[in-house]
Scaffold this motif. Structure first.
Motif, PDB file in Angstrom:
ATOM      1  N   THR A   1       0.850  -1.182   0.000  1.00  0.00           N
ATOM      2  CA  THR A   1       0.000   0.000   0.000  1.00  0.00           C
ATOM      3  C   THR A   1       0.890   1.238   0.000  1.00  0.00           C
ATOM      4  O   THR A   1       1.846   1.312   0.755  1.00  0.00           O
ATOM      5  CB  THR A   1      -0.912   0.001   1.238  1.00  0.00           C
TER       6      THR A   1
ATOM      7  N   ILE B   1      -7.834  -0.432   4.626  1.00  0.00           N
ATOM      8  CA  ILE B   1      -7.198  -0.305   3.313  1.00  0.00           C
ATOM      9  C   ILE B   1      -6.608  -1.653   2.924  1.00  0.00           C
ATOM     10  O   ILE B   1      -5.743  -2.189   3.623  1.00  0.00           O
ATOM     11  CB  ILE B   1      -6.101   0.773   3.333  1.00  0.00           C
TER      12      ILE B   1
ATOM     13  N   THR C   1      -2.992  -0.821  -2.928  1.00  0.00           N
ATOM     14  CA  THR C   1      -3.746   0.423  -2.994  1.00  0.00           C
ATOM     15  C   THR C   1      -2.789   1.603  -2.988  1.00  0.00           C
ATOM     16  O   THR C   1      -1.824   1.626  -2.228  1.00  0.00           O
ATOM     17  CB  THR C   1      -4.720   0.527  -1.805  1.00  0.00           C
ATOM     18  N   THR C   2      -3.074   2.592  -3.851  1.00  0.00           N
ATOM     19  CA  THR C   2      -2.292   3.818  -3.917  1.00  0.00           C
ATOM     20  C   THR C   2      -3.225   4.999  -3.665  1.00  0.00           C
ATOM     21  O   THR C   2      -4.263   5.111  -4.300  1.00  0.00           O
ATOM     22  CB  THR C   2      -1.630   3.972  -5.307  1.00  0.00           C
TER      23      THR C   2
ATOM     24  N   LEU D   1     -11.582   0.247   1.643  1.00  0.00           N
ATOM     25  CA  LEU D   1     -10.999   0.119   0.301  1.00  0.00           C
ATOM     26  C   LEU D   1     -10.545  -1.335   0.168  1.00  0.00           C
ATOM     27  O   LEU D   1      -9.589  -1.754   0.830  1.00  0.00           O
ATOM     28  CB  LEU D   1      -9.794   1.054   0.149  1.00  0.00           C
TER      29      LEU D   1
ATOM     30  N   GLY E   1      -9.057  -3.101  -2.198  1.00  0.00           N
ATOM     31  CA  GLY E   1      -7.701  -3.320  -2.697  1.00  0.00           C
ATOM     32  C   GLY E   1      -7.601  -3.043  -4.178  1.00  0.00           C
ATOM     33  O   GLY E   1      -8.603  -2.870  -4.877  1.00  0.00           O
ATOM     34  N   ASN E   2      -6.340  -2.968  -4.654  1.00  0.00           N
ATOM     35  CA  ASN E   2      -6.050  -2.680  -6.059  1.00  0.00           C
ATOM     36  C   ASN E   2      -6.738  -1.400  -6.521  1.00  0.00           C
ATOM     37  O   ASN E   2      -7.251  -1.322  -7.626  1.00  0.00           O
ATOM     38  CB  ASN E   2      -6.441  -3.857  -6.953  1.00  0.00           C
ATOM     39  N   CYS E   3      -6.757  -0.390  -5.633  1.00  0.00           N
ATOM     40  CA  CYS E   3      -7.394   0.892  -5.929  1.00  0.00           C
ATOM     41  C   CYS E   3      -6.336   1.971  -6.109  1.00  0.00           C
ATOM     42  O   CYS E   3      -5.248   1.880  -5.556  1.00  0.00           O
ATOM     43  CB  CYS E   3      -8.307   1.317  -4.781  1.00  0.00           C
ATOM     44  N   CYS E   4      -6.694   3.001  -6.854  1.00  0.00           N
ATOM     45  CA  CYS E   4      -5.829   4.165  -7.013  1.00  0.00           C
ATOM     46  C   CYS E   4      -6.701   5.410  -6.879  1.00  0.00           C
ATOM     47  O   CYS E   4      -7.613   5.617  -7.681  1.00  0.00           O
ATOM     48  CB  CYS E   4      -5.133   4.143  -8.364  1.00  0.00           C
TER      49      CYS E   4
ATOM     50  N   ARG F   1     -10.383   3.216  -9.826  1.00  0.00           N
ATOM     51  CA  ARG F   1      -9.447   4.336 -10.033  1.00  0.00           C
ATOM     52  C   ARG F   1     -10.276   5.613 -10.096  1.00  0.00           C
ATOM     53  O   ARG F   1     -11.240   5.699 -10.863  1.00  0.00           O
ATOM     54  CB  ARG F   1      -8.672   4.159 -11.333  1.00  0.00           C
TER      55      ARG F   1
END
Length: 75
Positions: free
Chosen positions: A4, A18, A22-23, A36, A38-41, A58
């Motif tokens: 993360t 989170i 995740t970014t 969140l 995961g694998n979110c921006c 995203r």
């Protein structure tokens, strides 16, 4: 999680969950009770309280409303 990435400029309230990969960048603000998966921006976003963000979302320069649900696979 170790995968993360969160900018120092991001504000995160207590109780936010989170997931991995995740970014969160820029002037983002995450309010209490947000999940969140995961694998979110998120870049320059405000996420209001109790919002559920599913995998692979995203968002840039957006406000996600209180109690909303986004995703999966949303841009």
């Amino acid at each position: 999680p170790s995968t993360t990435y969160i900018d120092r400029t991001v504000e995160i309230a207590p109780g936010v969950r989170i997931g991995p990969n995740t970014t969160i960048k820029g002037v983002s603000k995450i309010e209490a009770g947000v999940v969140l998966e995961g694998n979110c921006c998120l870049i320059d976003c405000t996420v209001k309280a109790n919002t559920f963000i599913k995998f692979f979302v995203r968002a840039e320069k957006s406000t996600l409303g209180e109690g909303s649900q986004v995703g999966p696979f949303s841009h």
